[in-house]
Design an enzyme around this catalytic site. Structure first.
Site, short mmCIF file in Angstrom:
data_model
loop_
_atom_site.label_atom_id
_atom_site.label_comp_id
_atom_site.label_asym_id
_atom_site.label_seq_id
_atom_site.Cartn_x
_atom_site.Cartn_y
_atom_site.Cartn_z
CE1 TYR A 169 -2.80 -3.30 1.28
CE2 TYR A 169 -4.35 -1.59 0.67
CZ TYR A 169 -4.08 -2.91 0.92
OH TYR A 169 -5.08 -3.84 0.82
CG ASN B 128 -7.01 1.76 -1.10
OD1 ASN B 128 -7.63 0.84 -1.64
ND2 ASN B 128 -6.99 1.92 0.22
CD GLU B 129 -11.30 1.43 0.71
OE1 GLU B 129 -11.29 2.06 1.78
OE2 GLU B 129 -11.70 0.26 0.60
CG ASP C 5 -18.59 -3.16 -2.42
OD1 ASP C 5 -19.24 -2.60 -3.33
OD2 ASP C 5 -18.64 -4.39 -2.21
NE ARG D 195 -21.10 -2.66 -6.56
CZ ARG D 195 -21.85 -3.41 -5.76
NH1 ARG D 195 -21.42 -3.74 -4.56
NH2 ARG D 195 -23.02 -3.83 -6.14
CD GLU E 55 -8.38 -3.67 0.98
OE1 GLU E 55 -9.47 -3.56 1.58
OE2 GLU E 55 -7.45 -2.85 1.11
#
Ligand SMILES: *[C@@H]1O[C@H](CO)[C@@H](O)[C@H](O)[C@H]1NC(C)=O
Ligand SMILES: *[C@@H]1O[C@H](CO)[C@@H](O)[C@H](O)[C@H]1NC(C)=O
Ligand SMILES: *[C@@H]1O[C@H](CO)[C@@H](O)[C@H](O)[C@H]1NC(C)=O
Ligand SMILES: *[C@@H]1O[C@H](CO)[C@@H](O)[C@H](O)[C@H]1NC(C)=O
Ligand SMILES: *[C@@H]1O[C@H](CO)[C@@H](O)[C@H](O)[C@H]1NC(C)=O
Length: 562
Positions: free
Chosen positions: A96, A165-166, A205, A211, A269
């Protein structure tokens, strides 16, 4: 041919497994293939120790880890863990955050030798990532990403670089154009240096409308010319909807949603702790890697090798001894080993020859639910921003870790400017309107000096207005322009031009005081989240690094460090 080969007897050589260069993984349309043209499924695990929360308060509103452990720079740790990764049959890990100043040879070469690819996030905690609500895509972030790529491009086992990421959430999607711009620029850079690594993004998610819009937007072509230059290659979904021994139908709706997707999709993930804390059965493996899922997804990465806590749930499959010399695996790990081992022949369908080529469709329309313009921010231009910086009359005096102070000061100067008939529009970027100020893609220090100089001019060049309690000083450089507008016209002649970032222009001049207290302690590893079980639709998973820091909101203009 090489002297060393003669050290091996012919008998030994034939006894060895066929060791050859690692297969190059390529994307054809929506699938991955190895050198033999066989489908490649990501069968792996997240591999990064959780960092610590060293920053609290406004600068870290979500209380996420702000430091990180660079496990790919820990050769001894990798040697310790490699047998476990091999026992798992992993062909990929995800890391990460890495420190580009450290040496990663030992670990990366060991992983490569074991046939393990790395999916590497380019982001760091705090200001080392595109921010969720106050995004910018700036020279300092581009340089951070490029510095990491320059260190990792010599390894043959980097499968993909993630540009975020996110970052996007169901309630905050205006950062999407910045992510797409990052994908565009990193893709161009990889092409320029001859790297075949793919470009990815890992999505939190959420409700299907969110999404789908994110997936579609990151893989669309705003120019409507079936052009993939702003598309990611690899859409990762951090998916925790499978709970315990769930029925196979659990994935029906997500599978239908991605049935006609145009690029590669996989689970970046997976592995909910909700139903079986600590000892997951991992029965989703058999479903994820078989038809019909295998015809839609390219595998996934179980979360997580190391301990990670999120939403009060404990992920993790090993316990380290106090001296870090041994890693004891748990039952959760054993279950995953058994599930991965049961995957014998993975479907090779379609073959690479039969794989349809990629198409890049029109972007989803902007609306109140998805607030992302299809006008992307420009490629950050380090040369132009450095030119501008040196031409500014009033300069920010950067000292130590200036993350917090720069935010406070930007807020102050924008407020003063507003009172003097000016504004901070030039340094502001708005992904919803698609309006990007001419200086908005410069680094935060240049942006602040720019506003200091505007304020200095707005007050008739009073030397007292270039002070800010000792944080600003008049430049003595001979390159100072006679006015801000002169500086802009001589340095930012074509601010919206898209160009390919180069390694040399990527080197940050003043902004990398490595060796300072921030080096080595700067970022966050995979923290983690957990799914809230199936059914509700609104799955709240928050995994990974903290994005960046909101530093102030002035006159409706939000300012952030990035
Ligand atoms: C990981 O978490 C488990 C369960 O909470 C704990 O027993 C173990 O000591 C932890 N390991 C490390 C290295 O922190
Ligand atoms: C064990 O590893 C962690 C993470 O790299 C490190 O912070 C810690 O100092 C190590 N402990 C020892 C005893 O080496
Ligand atoms: C983050 O802030 C630090 C100073 O606190 C700075 O050295 C670093 O360059 C910044 N990173 C980015 C990507 O802006
Ligand atoms: C960005 O633009 C949108 C659409 O024009 C607007 O509603 C919003 O207030 C702007 N955001 C900021 C922070 O100025
Ligand atoms: C710089 O600005 C910060 C924030 O306003 C302030 O706390 C500090 O005293 C100022 N002066 C110096 C020399 O850092």
């Amino acid at each position: 041919m090489k002297l060393r080969s003669t050290l091996f007897s012919a008998a030994l050589l034939t006894a060895l497994p066929a060791v050859s260069a690692l297969s190059k993984i390529t994307r054809s349309g929506r699938f991955l293939y190895d050198d033999n043209g066989e489908r490649f499924f990501i069968k792996g695990i997240a591999y990064q120790q959780q960092g610590q929360v060293t920053v609290t308060g406004a600068a870290n509103p979500l209380g996420e880890p702000t430091t990180f452990v660079d496990n790919l720079a820990d050769g001894a740790g990798c040697s310790r863990d490699l047998p476990n990764l091999q026992k798992l049959g992993a062909n990929a890990i995800r890391a990460y955050s890495v420190d580009s100043t450290l040496d990663h040879d030992s670990c990366m070469n060991a992983l490569s030798g074991a046939g393990i690819y790395v999916i590497l996030d380019l982001t760091l905690p705090l200001n080392g990532s595109i921010d969720t609500t106050q995004p910018t895509w700036s020279t300092s972030l581009l340089n951070e990403y490029i510095n990491t790529i320059d260190v990792f491009s010599k390894y043959d086992n980097v499968l993909a670089y993630n540009v975020g990421n996110e970052v996007l959430t169901a309630s905050a999607t205006s950062a999407a154009p910045f992510i797409k711009a990052a994908a565009r620029d990193i893709k161009a850079y990889l092409t320029k240096i001859g790297s075949s690594a793919l470009v990815g993004y890992a999505d939190i998610d959420g409700p299907s409308a969110f999404r789908d819009a994110v997936a579609e937007y990151l893989a669309c072509d705003p120019s409507n010319k079936n052009d993939g230059s702003t598309s990611i290659d690899l859409f990762g979904l951090n998916n925790y909807e499978w709970c315990g021994d769930a029925p196979t139908s659990t994935y029906n709706s997500i599978n239908t949603e991605f049935e006609n997707y145009n690029i590669v999709a996989y689970f970046s993930e997976y592995g909910s702790e909700t139903c079986n804390p600590g000892v997951r059965p991992w029965t989703e493996v058999a479903t994820l890697f078989a038809e019909p899922m295998a015809g839609v997804w390219s595998g996934g990465l179980a979360f997580s090798y190391f301990n990670a806590t999120a939403n009060n749930e404990q992920f993790g499959m090993v316990t380290l001894s106090s001296d870090n010399s041994t890693a004891t695996t748990n039952q959760d790990f054993a279950n995953l080993v058994a599930q991965y081992a049961s995957l014998t022949a993975l479907p090779n369908n379609p073959t690479q020859a039969a794989a349809p080529s990629a198409t890049y469709t029109a972007c989803p329309s902007e609306g109140t639910a998805f607030e992302a313009s299809t006008t992307l921010p420009p490629t950050p231009n380090t040369d132009a921003c450095e030119c501008l910086s040196s031409a500014l009359a009033c300069q920010f005096v950067a000292k130590g870790d200036f993350t917090d102070v720069i935010g406070t000061l930007t807020g102050q100067v924008c407020s003063f400017l507003a009172q003097n008939g000016g504004s901070c529009a030039d340094i502001s970027a708005n992904g919803t309107s698609g309006v990007y100020g001419t200086v908005s893609s410069c680094d935060p220090v240049t942006r602040l000096s720019y506003e200091f100089t505007q304020y200095y001019e707005a007050t008739g060049r009073l030397s007292t207005s270039c002070d800010f309690a000792g944080n600003a000083t008049l430049s003595t450089s001979s390159s100072v322009a006679s006015s801000v507008s002169d500086a802009v016209s001589s340095c930012l002649t074509s601010p919206s031009a898209v160009f390919t970032p180069s390694a040399s222009s990527g080197a940050p001049a003043a902004s990398s005081p490595s060796g300072g207290s921030s080096s080595g302690s700067s970022s966050g590893g995979g923290s983690s989240g957990s799914g809230s079980g199936k059914g509700s639709g609104a799955v709240a998973v928050r995994v990974g690094v903290l994005t960046s820091v909101l530093v102030g909101v002035v006159g409706g203009v939000a300012l952030v460090l990035a």
